[in-house]
Motif scaffolding. Structure first.
Motif, short mmCIF file in Angstrom:
data_model
loop_
_atom_site.label_atom_id
_atom_site.label_comp_id
_atom_site.label_asym_id
_atom_site.label_seq_id
_atom_site.Cartn_x
_atom_site.Cartn_y
_atom_site.Cartn_z
N TYR A 25 0.85 -1.19 0.00
CA TYR A 25 0.00 0.00 0.00
C TYR A 25 0.88 1.24 0.00
O TYR A 25 1.92 1.28 0.67
N LEU A 26 0.45 2.26 -0.73
CA LEU A 26 1.14 3.55 -0.73
C LEU A 26 0.27 4.56 0.01
O LEU A 26 -0.88 4.79 -0.35
N GLU A 27 0.85 5.16 1.05
CA GLU A 27 0.17 6.21 1.80
C GLU A 27 0.89 7.53 1.54
O GLU A 27 2.12 7.60 1.68
N PRO A 28 0.17 8.60 1.19
CA PRO A 28 0.85 9.87 0.91
C PRO A 28 1.26 10.57 2.20
O PRO A 28 0.58 10.46 3.23
N GLU A 29 2.39 11.25 2.15
CA GLU A 29 2.73 12.17 3.22
C GLU A 29 1.75 13.34 3.15
O GLU A 29 1.06 13.54 2.15
N LYS A 30 1.69 14.13 4.21
CA LYS A 30 0.73 15.25 4.23
C LYS A 30 0.94 16.19 3.06
O LYS A 30 -0.01 16.68 2.45
N SER A 31 2.21 16.45 2.72
CA SER A 31 2.49 17.39 1.63
C SER A 31 2.17 16.81 0.26
O SER A 31 2.11 17.55 -0.73
N GLY A 32 1.94 15.50 0.18
CA GLY A 32 1.67 14.88 -1.11
C GLY A 32 0.25 14.38 -1.27
O GLY A 32 -0.04 13.63 -2.20
N ALA A 33 -0.65 14.78 -0.37
CA ALA A 33 -2.02 14.28 -0.42
C ALA A 33 -2.73 14.66 -1.72
O ALA A 33 -3.41 13.84 -2.34
N LYS A 34 -2.59 15.91 -2.17
CA LYS A 34 -3.30 16.36 -3.37
C LYS A 34 -2.77 15.69 -4.63
O LYS A 34 -3.57 15.14 -5.41
N PRO A 35 -1.44 15.70 -4.90
CA PRO A 35 -0.98 14.99 -6.10
C PRO A 35 -1.24 13.50 -6.05
O PRO A 35 -1.47 12.86 -7.08
N TYR A 36 -1.28 12.90 -4.85
CA TYR A 36 -1.64 11.48 -4.69
C TYR A 36 -3.06 11.26 -5.18
O TYR A 36 -3.34 10.33 -5.94
N ALA A 37 -3.98 12.14 -4.75
CA ALA A 37 -5.38 12.02 -5.15
C ALA A 37 -5.54 12.22 -6.65
O ALA A 37 -6.35 11.53 -7.30
N LEU A 38 -4.76 13.13 -7.22
CA LEU A 38 -4.84 13.36 -8.66
C LEU A 38 -4.35 12.14 -9.44
O LEU A 38 -4.98 11.73 -10.43
N LEU A 39 -3.25 11.54 -9.01
CA LEU A 39 -2.75 10.34 -9.68
C LEU A 39 -3.74 9.19 -9.55
O LEU A 39 -4.00 8.45 -10.51
N ARG A 40 -4.31 9.03 -8.38
CA ARG A 40 -5.30 7.96 -8.15
C ARG A 40 -6.51 8.12 -9.08
O ARG A 40 -6.96 7.16 -9.70
N GLN A 41 -7.00 9.35 -9.19
CA GLN A 41 -8.16 9.59 -10.03
C GLN A 41 -7.83 9.39 -11.50
O GLN A 41 -8.64 8.86 -12.27
N ALA A 42 -6.63 9.81 -11.90
CA ALA A 42 -6.23 9.65 -13.30
C ALA A 42 -6.14 8.18 -13.67
O ALA A 42 -6.55 7.78 -14.77
N LEU A 43 -5.62 7.34 -12.78
CA LEU A 43 -5.53 5.91 -13.06
C LEU A 43 -6.91 5.29 -13.18
O LEU A 43 -7.15 4.43 -14.04
N LEU A 44 -7.84 5.72 -12.32
CA LEU A 44 -9.20 5.19 -12.37
C LEU A 44 -9.91 5.59 -13.66
O LEU A 44 -10.53 4.76 -14.33
N ASP A 45 -9.83 6.87 -13.98
CA ASP A 45 -10.55 7.37 -15.15
C ASP A 45 -10.02 6.76 -16.45
O ASP A 45 -10.78 6.47 -17.37
N ALA A 46 -8.70 6.55 -16.52
CA ALA A 46 -8.11 6.03 -17.75
C ALA A 46 -8.11 4.51 -17.80
O ALA A 46 -7.81 3.92 -18.84
N ASP A 47 -8.46 3.86 -16.68
CA ASP A 47 -8.41 2.40 -16.58
C ASP A 47 -7.03 1.89 -17.02
O ASP A 47 -6.90 0.96 -17.81
N ARG A 48 -6.01 2.51 -16.46
CA ARG A 48 -4.64 2.13 -16.77
C ARG A 48 -3.84 1.88 -15.50
O ARG A 48 -4.24 2.29 -14.40
N MET A 49 -2.74 1.21 -15.68
CA MET A 49 -1.77 1.00 -14.61
C MET A 49 -0.49 1.74 -14.97
O MET A 49 -0.16 1.88 -16.15
N ALA A 50 0.20 2.20 -13.94
CA ALA A 50 1.47 2.88 -14.17
C ALA A 50 2.60 1.86 -14.00
O ALA A 50 2.74 1.26 -12.92
N VAL A 51 3.37 1.65 -15.05
CA VAL A 51 4.55 0.78 -14.96
C VAL A 51 5.69 1.61 -14.40
O VAL A 51 6.03 2.68 -14.93
#
Length: 326
Positions: free
Chosen positions: A111-137
């Motif tokens: 599991y990847l947990e974001p640090e406090k300073s990375g919460a927003k970009p973490y959420a953006l990456l998570r949403q982008a992966l869901l919307d595109a139905d892709r995995m990041a290699v």
């Protein structure tokens, strides 16, 4: 959970500081190899196959066996020269469709947990992966070795979480050396197979499945324990026996030494000490002076020294510890 690794996910110019946690744990049932006769544990020794002697850990090295059976010894200096990395970066190489990753390549999950300073970009990456139905290699260095992995999103009771799954290298996946000869398949047989699939169709619910083997083993062991079917191993019996024998030997030695000095037995001495502790300080001090000859040697070392030496000579075999103390 405790984080096992800290670093950041980098894609483009974006960095997401994260903590990594092991996502799985094994509940496999493990057994000990024991002697059926008495339950004693079976121990294994590090025996050299050439000279038949036991090898201490300090003399054990890493060896690489070649295809023709030759053994190449690798020293710590050799190992230090191998390429390794301590990078704290999870580098995204590309985003690929989820259905292009063969599940056989997946190895371990984190599991990847974001640090406090990375919460927003973490959420953006998570949403982008869901919307595109892709995995990041990605490539990541875990345990000082670079490996390939993927980032994907997993739904949990605490919300959607980005999961890092390490992957095996392509040459680590074996190719079957057999082929399946099916013969002629009739349309009616295919139709019946489809009907069977539809009959058993449903959604996957992990909670519907239980590890009945582990539960059965636990129930079996509990029943045997309650029924008294427990082996008292030699190690356990020996340890407890040594403690009891040592305590008894010490008690006998103390009693013999006090008897040789003409003092009260251990129990009477303890009762006397408890009675003295209950009295007032002044009265206890007076009692100590009046009973100086009955008190232990530590209370009147100067007067009791000659008697102790004489007693020690008479009871040298019974109380060697007392002789040394004097």
């Amino acid at each position: 959970m405790r984080a096992i690794w800290k670093g950041s996910v980098s894609f483009g110019l974006v960095n997401v500081p994260v903590k990594v946690y092991a996502a799985t744990e094994s509940h496999d049932v493990s057994f000990r190899q024991v002697h059926a006769k008495d339950g004693g544990r079976i121990r294994y020794q590090r025996i050299c196959s050439l000279d038949g002697e036991e090898v201490p850990y300090a003399d054990i090295a890493k060896g690489y066996e070649t295809e023709d059976g030759e053994m190449v010894i690798l020293t710590d200096e050799d190992m230090a020269q191998l390429p390794s990395t301590s990078s704290r970066e999870i580098a995204v190489e590309k985003f690929v469709p989820s259905d292009q990753i063969d599940p056989m390549l997946f190895e371990k999950s984190y599991y990847l947990e974001p640090e406090k300073s990375g919460a927003k970009p973490y959420a953006l990456l998570r949403q982008a992966l869901l919307d595109a139905d892709r995995m990041a290699v990605v490539t990541v260095a875990l345990r000082q070795r670079t490996t390939v992995a993927v980032l994907r999103v997993r739904s949990t009771d605490n919300g959607d979480v980005i999961v890092l799954q390490t992957m095996m290298w392509p040459d680590e996946v074996r190719t079957p050396d057999f082929s399946v000869e099916t013969g002629e398949v009739k349309d009616a047989e295919v139709k019946m197979a489809h009907m069977l699939v539809e009959t058993l169709a449903g959604d996957f619910e992990p909670s519907e499945f239980e590890d009945d083997y582990a539960e059965a083993v636990e129930a079996l062991v509990t029943a045997k324990v309650e029924g008294g079917e427990v082996k008292k191993t030699a190690a356990t019996t020996k340890t407890s026996g040594e403690v009891v024998d040592l305590l008894a030997a010490l008690q006998r030695s103390v009693a013999a030494a006090k008897e040789a000095r003409g003092e009260a037995p251990a129990e009477e001495a303890e009762e006397a000490e408890e009675a003295e502790e209950e009295e007032a300080p002044a009265k206890r001090a007076t009692a100590k002076q009046s009973t100086a000859q009955k008190a232990p040697a530590k209370k009147a070392p100067a007067k009791k020294a000659p008697a102790k030496k004489a007693a020690a000579r008479k009871t040298a075999k019974k109380a060697p510890a007392k002789k040394k103390a004097s």
